[in-house]
Design a protein around this motif. Structure first.
Motif, PDB file in Angstrom:
ATOM      1  N   PHE A 190      59.994  38.924   8.485  1.00  0.00           N
ATOM      2  CA  PHE A 190      61.389  39.275   8.205  1.00  0.00           C
ATOM      3  C   PHE A 190      62.264  38.980   9.435  1.00  0.00           C
ATOM      4  O   PHE A 190      63.363  38.416   9.312  1.00  0.00           O
ATOM      5  N   ARG A 299      65.735  34.968  -0.240  1.00  0.00           N
ATOM      6  CA  ARG A 299      65.443  34.651   1.166  1.00  0.00           C
ATOM      7  C   ARG A 299      66.524  33.782   1.810  1.00  0.00           C
ATOM      8  O   ARG A 299      66.571  33.670   3.045  1.00  0.00           O
ATOM      9  N   GLU A 308      62.669  41.505   0.278  1.00  0.00           N
ATOM     10  CA  GLU A 308      62.079  42.456   1.221  1.00  0.00           C
ATOM     11  C   GLU A 308      61.725  43.787   0.536  1.00  0.00           C
ATOM     12  O   GLU A 308      60.626  44.318   0.737  1.00  0.00           O
TER      13      GLU A 308
END
Length: 344
Positions: A190, A299, A308
């Motif tokens: 991330f 994304r 996420e």
């Protein structure tokens, strides 16, 4: 023998309920008791005995309430101490994982697959297997589905030595080691995505991830701290060889664990070292394709929230299959200070 009503002299403990208007009232408010030498008669009740009974009962009740309140206060204090101990240890452990994985980015995909393969041994019918650290055994890590994962396991075993060296509540279980390492690996992906969106600037990427990332979504995962280790390898034949499996076979395995095409798509980074190649394969299935496209679009956004949050949710469930979490794990007795020995 004289009789007297004590209802007029002893306050009533229960307020009388008014009678309904359409029923005739009857006078039951007066109770006559004999008082005198024969007050111990089998049908006689002494007012003194009644008052003493009330007094004893009230005293016992107050004492029990006081004792229970004191016990609850001590229990709450002990619980707060244990929570603080676990939180401090968890925070220190996460820092160790972050440092180790930052210096071994090439092993991040293998750490993810290691956690996946450790967890998907769970069998709902027999309630066996799951995220129990059994993949540490040589006979399990050497299986075909776990090829190329030994380096990741070796890295984590070295990391465990460091973590155990500062743990005050006993050694870290392999199950917690593997799955909290996977958490840190996911966080590193991330963060890497945020850095890329900031043109490679690590400082700006960290700020972006802190401001828009999903760090606040890990609460339930963090509470599942205290997994137990298996004492032997899990049975063979429960883990697919992901790089040689069809999408139908992958869906079948995920379905057996209680997951669907959505969870399969969001876990694409766990299924092999090349996420793009894995997603291209998954997109060939009409049931999985919409979810692959959804997460690819997510994304590309600043926060990549859908991707996420769904990944965190799926990993949280996957990493607790069949586990009974010990919420007192890694706690330790607090040394009491004897104030009588202090010199003032």
């Amino acid at each position: 023998m004289a009789t007297v009503s004590f209802m007029s002299t002893v306050p009533s403990l229960v307020q009388p309920t008014p009678a309904p208007k359409h029923f005739p009232r009857h006078n039951f408010s007066t109770i006559n008791c004999k008082i005198g030498a024969d007050s111990d008669h089998e049908n006689g009740i002494s007012r003194r005995h009644i008052l003493q009974s009330f007094g004893i009962g009230a005293t016992i009740g107050i004492d029990l309430i006081a004792r229970s309140t004191s016990f609850v206060e001590v229990a709450n204090a002990a619980d707060l101490i244990e929570r603080k101990q676990r939180s401090e240890f968890l925070s220190q452990m996460k820092g160790t994982f972050a440092t180790v994985l930052k210096g071994n980015q090439d092993l991040v995909p293998s750490v993810l697959t290691l956690a996946l393969n450790d967890a998907v041994t769970y069998d709902k019918a027999t309630k066996s297997g799951g995220p129990n650290g059994s993949i540490r055994f040589s006979s399990e890590i050497s299986r075909p589905e776990n090829k190329n994962l030994a380096a990741a396991l070796n890295l984590l075993e070295e990391t465990k030595k460091e973590i155990d060296s500062y743990s005050k509540g006993g050694p870290l279980s392999y199950a917690d080691l593997i799955h909290f390492a996977a958490q840190s690996a996911v966080k590193s992906t991330f963060l890497a995505s945020a850095i890329r969106k900031c043109g490679g600037n690590e400082q700006k990427g960290a700020i972006l991830y802190t401001a828009y990332g999903s760090s606040g979504q890990w609460g339930l995962f963090d509470r599942q701290f205290g997994r137990s280790d298996a004492g032997k390898p899990d049975p063979e034949g429960r883990v697919p060889q992901w790089d040689n499996s069809s999408v139908v076979e992958m869906k079948s395995k995920f379905s057996a664990l209680g997951f669907g095409p959505r969870q399969l798509a969001v876990m694409s980074a766990f299924l092999g070292p090349d996420q793009s190649a894995t997603e291209a394969l998954l997109a060939s299935d009409p049931e999985v394709l919409p979810w692959v496209q959804k997460y690819q679009r997510s994304r590309e956004t600043v926060s990549q929230t859908d991707y996420e949050v769904d990944l965190i949710t799926t990993l949280t469930k996957l990493s607790s299959l069949g586990q009974q979490i010990n919420y007192e794990a890694y706690t330790y007795p607090v040394k009491r200070v004897d104030f009588s020995k202090l010199k003032l």
